[in-house]
Design a protein around this motif. Sequence first.
Motif, mmCIF file in Angstrom:
data_model
loop_
_atom_site.group_PDB
_atom_site.id
_atom_site.type_symbol
_atom_site.label_atom_id
_atom_site.label_comp_id
_atom_site.label_asym_id
_atom_site.label_seq_id
_atom_site.Cartn_x
_atom_site.Cartn_y
_atom_site.Cartn_z
ATOM 1 N N SER A 177 -7.517 1.706 -39.865
ATOM 2 C CA SER A 177 -7.388 1.326 -38.462
ATOM 3 C C SER A 177 -8.405 2.091 -37.627
ATOM 4 O O SER A 177 -8.840 3.180 -38.003
ATOM 5 N N SER A 178 -8.758 1.495 -36.501
ATOM 6 C CA SER A 178 -9.773 2.135 -35.672
ATOM 7 C C SER A 178 -9.238 3.423 -35.052
ATOM 8 O O SER A 178 -9.966 4.368 -34.819
ATOM 9 N N HIS A 227 -1.918 1.313 -38.396
ATOM 10 C CA HIS A 227 -2.209 0.154 -37.565
ATOM 11 C C HIS A 227 -1.137 0.021 -36.498
ATOM 12 O O HIS A 227 -0.017 0.497 -36.677
ATOM 13 N N ASP A 228 -1.478 -0.665 -35.415
ATOM 14 C CA ASP A 228 -0.532 -0.734 -34.298
ATOM 15 C C ASP A 228 0.588 -1.746 -34.566
ATOM 16 O O ASP A 228 0.591 -2.436 -35.586
ATOM 17 N N TRP A 269 -9.479 -8.328 -37.540
ATOM 18 C CA TRP A 269 -10.025 -7.393 -38.519
ATOM 19 C C TRP A 269 -11.427 -7.806 -38.949
ATOM 20 O O TRP A 269 -11.792 -7.654 -40.093
#
Lengths: 400, 417
Positions: free
Chosen positions: A126-127, A273-274, A393
């Motif tokens: 994840s970013s 991840h959110d 993504w």
Amino acid sequence: MSLRQLLLRLPGYFGASAPPRRLWWSPSLDTIFSVVSWRGQSSRSPAHWNQVVSEAEKIVGYPTSFMSLRCLLSDELSNIAMQVRKLVGTQHPLLTTARGLVHDSQNNLQLRGLVVLLISKAAGPSSVDASCQNYDMVSGIYSCQRSLAEITELIHTALLVHRGIVNLNELQSSDGPLKDMQFGNKIAILSGDFLLANACNGLALLQNTKVVELLASALMDLVQGVYHENSTSAKENRITDDIGISTWKEQTFLSHGALLAKSCQAAMELAKHDAEVQDMAFQYGKHMAMSHKINSDLQPFIKEKTSDSLTFNLNSAPVVLHQEFLGRDLWIKQIGEAQEKGRLDYAKLMCFSCYKGQSGHTGTSEHILNGKFYLYINLEFAQSTFARNNQSWQRCDFSY
Amino acid sequence: MASRWWRWRHGCSWRPEARSLGPGCPGRAGPSGPRAAAAAAAAAAADVTRAQVSYFNLVKSLTSAFPIMYSISRFHHTTPAACCCSKTRSGERYTDPFKLGWRDLKGLYEDIRKELFISTTELKEMSEYYFDGKGKAFRPIIVVLMARACNIHHNNSRDMQASQRAIALIAEMIHTASLVHDDIIDDASSRRGKHTVNKIWGEKKAVLAGDLILSAASMALARIGNTTVISILTQVIEDLVRGEFLQLGSKENENERFAHYLEKTFKKTASLIANSCKAVSVLGCPDPVVHDIAYQYGKNVGIAFQLIDDVLDFTSCSDQMGKPTSADLKLGLATGPVLFACQQFPEMNAMIMRRFSLPGDVDRARQYVLQSDGVQQTTYLAQRYSHEAVREISKLRPSPEREALIQLSEIVLTRDK
């Protein structure tokens, strides 16, 4: 084959494993079917399925091991193997389960683990978490996600083993000596508990309380689902409960969907991840598993040979839909017609449920249509979920 | 090793008149008497399972900690524990530990039932079957008392955290889940004076009820939100299964047999108590020394508890226990009293090896045990574990809860059900 194609293909595979044998498609269904088959690149032979799986395994780096090496090398497992050997020659169902795990490629697919790995890879890192990338990552999948895939398989197998316990007071003389059955139960409980204990251990090592909670609740759902399945199959000769398709969906989610859905979600949680991405993964896992179940429910109806009454289940999706379509009274009447000397004639019931030419049972084929339709709705959903995921993504590398 | 083995044999050939020699009798060479027998047995156990040294290490310290020999009859009870704790009690008056513990456990069973949110009525009924408030709630009581003792030790805090109380619930749930599965494994028909789940609903459903309680416990555990605590209690689940596996196998070597028995006892009973005590101490106090005290107390009390349980299987009648007696023998299990009795009556060896499977084996073994000192020696061994528990817990700062825990370790020895 790209990862994206594969994730799309996996649910697409469940569309049908044999070509549809009658032309009862409505145009709209036909369109959906063609969409799916176009996406899934058609050709759905078992050989093709194996190819899809082996492609998938290549993509995730190495296949999900049934159990980790440390688990295989443990004293307890060799103990179990020794004890199970003692059961050879008895009628205990644990033997069948054990044999299935070792030999039967159909049951040994470890589909759940594979899906968890695929979705982990598709999601990538994840970013948010870009700052601390000190986890070890193999083929784009975190090691904790690999453990999770293993845990998912462990929980599934544990329940598979516990499902095979027999009720000692209901034994028939054909089941062999009581002592064998007692012993079989003992080993089945112990080996199931052993698998669960390993799963718990693996979960604790993940050091993430949210993941522990998710998987514990998945286990709870699964137990309730299995309990319900057991209690309906126990009274197979009686008329089914008057359940609508919505109740059926709830129950099937518990027994088949919850574990995969929550594992997919947990895999996202592990990569930080959110909530939105987690929910997409949940939906993908859920609909993937539901499609799988509906497809296997459909098999007795779309196979050429319908003599195989054993696979016919009064609680399968087509029958439930058929009953809902007909109305309760008509359905009971049909069951009555199929009953001979207190025993259900499954072949006959199958005829009722399954449309045969112009026999005048108007609408009896409808449930199959409905079943198919429902399946494709699920597939569509699974695929569109993934497609949406894919957009978010885009920076993932799909060049495999 | 050989000399130790000899000493065990020697010690076990102890006769009642040896008692009159009294403790510390001058000119007496080497350890003798039941204490030595038990100590040597445990020491032999330690030799065999050096890998698990930690469980058995206490033996050494025990021997030095309690140099005085006591009367070991559990029937006229002048327990050494009583003498011991009178030294540590510092004149404080304490109440019944169960009453003290229950103050924090009001609504325990209601709260457990709330954790089991299940839609199917029958499944819910099965899962709640043992949470009827009729159990001893021995584990939750120890857990809450330990929680308060640790909190007071740490910063004189008079509060208990909600998460610590949750551990009490979880401990009882894990215990119950294992009971449900054990009853199926042993094909038991009664427990706590009522029918077992498997007898009422059948094995197929009962196994799922056990799994369900376990999953509810895991969810409650995860909600506490502490990964250390999760790891500690996960260890229990693993130990319970491994203990069950140990019970499945038997050792031919008599030395190994005793170690095997103690290890099984730790895993099946003491691990849950030890680790849940440790979990509440982790939640209440950051000092690892305190964690170890809590763990050691729980472990020793747990082993003592199970040893007495094994004794009661021979000395109690089934009405008192709420479950049939000689149950272990019927299951083919050789517990402490049998292993000690086997020292006096080597002919029992064959019966142990065939797991009391021939007709009449169970009755004969029972007679042998009652004729031997097996019951007394097992009780003595339990006392030693209980002392060790008292010694550990006495390291904490004094508090009513600490005194209650000391008292509880004595109650374990004198209980008759």
